[in-house]
Write an enzyme that holds these catalytic residues in place. Structure first.
Site, mmCIF file in Angstrom:
data_model
loop_
_atom_site.group_PDB
_atom_site.id
_atom_site.type_symbol
_atom_site.label_atom_id
_atom_site.label_comp_id
_atom_site.label_asym_id
_atom_site.label_seq_id
_atom_site.Cartn_x
_atom_site.Cartn_y
_atom_site.Cartn_z
ATOM 1 N N LEU A 144 1.067 -1.006 0.053
ATOM 2 C CA LEU A 144 -0.086 -0.030 0.014
ATOM 3 C C LEU A 144 0.818 1.133 0.091
ATOM 4 O O LEU A 144 2.068 1.146 0.644
ATOM 5 C CB LEU A 144 -0.735 0.027 1.246
ATOM 6 C CG LEU A 144 -1.799 -1.237 1.394
ATOM 7 C CD1 LEU A 144 -2.622 -0.970 2.753
ATOM 8 C CD2 LEU A 144 -2.854 -0.979 0.223
ATOM 9 N N ASP A 145 0.552 2.187 -0.498
ATOM 10 C CA ASP A 145 1.001 3.615 -0.559
ATOM 11 C C ASP A 145 1.234 3.946 0.958
ATOM 12 O O ASP A 145 0.718 3.603 1.833
ATOM 13 C CB ASP A 145 0.510 4.611 -1.265
ATOM 14 C CG ASP A 145 0.479 4.204 -3.057
ATOM 15 O OD1 ASP A 145 1.195 3.537 -3.356
ATOM 16 O OD2 ASP A 145 -0.269 4.673 -3.485
ATOM 17 N N LYS A 146 2.306 4.523 0.902
ATOM 18 C CA LYS A 146 2.654 5.120 2.429
ATOM 19 C C LYS A 146 1.699 5.843 3.093
ATOM 20 O O LYS A 146 1.284 5.440 4.260
ATOM 21 C CB LYS A 146 3.866 6.334 2.325
ATOM 22 C CG LYS A 146 4.216 7.148 3.739
ATOM 23 C CD LYS A 146 5.240 8.225 3.403
ATOM 24 C CE LYS A 146 5.315 8.909 4.627
ATOM 25 N NZ LYS A 146 6.342 9.966 4.662
ATOM 26 N N ARG A 246 -5.896 6.016 -7.530
ATOM 27 C CA ARG A 246 -5.506 7.469 -7.510
ATOM 28 C C ARG A 246 -5.509 8.016 -9.037
ATOM 29 O O ARG A 246 -6.098 9.166 -9.097
ATOM 30 C CB ARG A 246 -4.154 7.828 -6.973
ATOM 31 C CG ARG A 246 -4.426 7.282 -5.337
ATOM 32 C CD ARG A 246 -2.981 7.351 -4.721
ATOM 33 N NE ARG A 246 -2.446 8.420 -4.648
ATOM 34 C CZ ARG A 246 -1.277 8.780 -4.153
ATOM 35 N NH1 ARG A 246 -0.419 7.647 -3.752
ATOM 36 N NH2 ARG A 246 -0.763 9.822 -3.969
#
Length: 325
Positions: A144-146, A246
């Protein structure tokens, strides 16, 4: 052909390689680099063909083309354990299911060599985790993205890592995300698709691309509309590309609230948002995205496992503010 431990490597494609996959050709010519390593470098935007970035490892090469692969300097060989707490929903001898907090980087990378989930996992599991699935990303099956919160599964054995990786690649994993976006997608249930590759103008960003890139499909359902200015949506991924949700929502004029990469200016629709709610939304410091559901077959026991978590408090506060008019 030029060679070095790190830095740019240049290859002029000869006629006997014409028509073959780019990653296969580079692996054949740069014998110290595995094909998977080369593919990862290409995915990171580190390959240029005749001066232009090439993001598709499968694209056939052409005779006479000049390929330049940028090899980054090596980082420390092994991440070290660090005492970082993280919520565990399930754990046995094979795997861990956790709820990753927003702000926690998954694995060490340039600029984030320490303080990552991998460092926390090594401290939690001990040295047995090191090397499973790769030295720099031990145990990591997906990421997962930060600043995206939510559910992840981590492998504790090579067998589990291999089996789960195959399930992710074959799209046998049940997963859903919750997001808060600007505007209300129409229709309220639909699909966003389009190939995703590196943005040629900004390597940190991904973008919809007409040539190259990777096929991507996001299915969405609007769960709640806040008049016309925002919506709570559920997203299900038919593919798993970097920044997929996104990118797709931004490209379709519904960027995620707070997104630092894909929301570069205040959307016009924000003007119709009540002042207090707009202020909360514009001050939201990260993309409003949460991995809320994760289901898979346990590789060893064959048991069907399903986990669901609510978004963190900041997400819920934003949702409440949007609906407070």
């Amino acid at each position: 052909m030029t060679d070095s431990t790190h830095g740019p490597r240049t290859l002029t494609v000869t006629e006997d390689f014409a028509g073959q996959r780019t990653d296969r050709v580079l692996a054949a010519c740069f014998g110290d680099l595995s094909r998977s390593r080369i593919k990862n470098l290409i995915d990171e935007g580190r390959l240029r063909r005749n001066g232009e970035q090439l993001g598709n490892a499968a694209e056939p090469v052409r005779s006479g083309s000049i390929l330049v692969l940028d090899i980054p300097a090596p980082a420390a060989a092994f991440p070290v354990g660090e005492n970082i707490t993280f919520p565990i929903l399930f754990e046995d001898d094979d795997l861990i299911v956790l709820d990753k907090p927003a702000g926690l980087v998954v694995h060490p990378a340039p600029g984030n060599e320490t303080g990552t989930l991998v460092n926390a996992l090594i401290a939690h599991c001990g040295d047995s985790l090191v090397g499973i699935g790769g030295e720099r990303r031990p145990g990591i099956v997906h990421r997962l993205d930060k600043d995206t919160s939510g559910l992840m599964v981590v492998a504790k054995t090579e067998m589990t890592h291999r089996a789960l990786s195959e399930d992710f690649a074959a799209r046998r994993i049940d997963r859903a995300y919750l997001a808060l976006c600007w505007g209300v997608p129409s229709p309220t249930k639909g699909e966003y698709e389009g190939n995703i590759g590196r943005d040629k103008r900004d390597r940190k960003r991904m973008a919809l691309v007409e040539r190259g890139g990777k096929e991507a499909l996001t299915r969405y359902t609007v769960l709640k509309a806040f008049r016309v200015y925002a919506a709570l949506v559920e997203c299900r991924l038919a593919t798993g590309r970097t920044h997929q949700i996104r990118v797709h929502f931004s490209a379709n004029t519904h960027p995620l609230i707070g997104d630092p990469l894909y929301l570069r200016r205040i959307p016009a629709i924000a003007k119709s948002c009540p002042t207090d709610a707009r202020d909360v939304a514009l001050d939201f410091p990260r993309q409003a995205l949460h991995a809320a559901r994760l289901g898979f077959i346990h590789p060893r026991t064959g048991e069907k496992l399903l986990f669901e978590t609510s978004p963190p408090e900041d997400f819920l506060t934003l949702e409440k503010a949007l609906g407070s008019d």
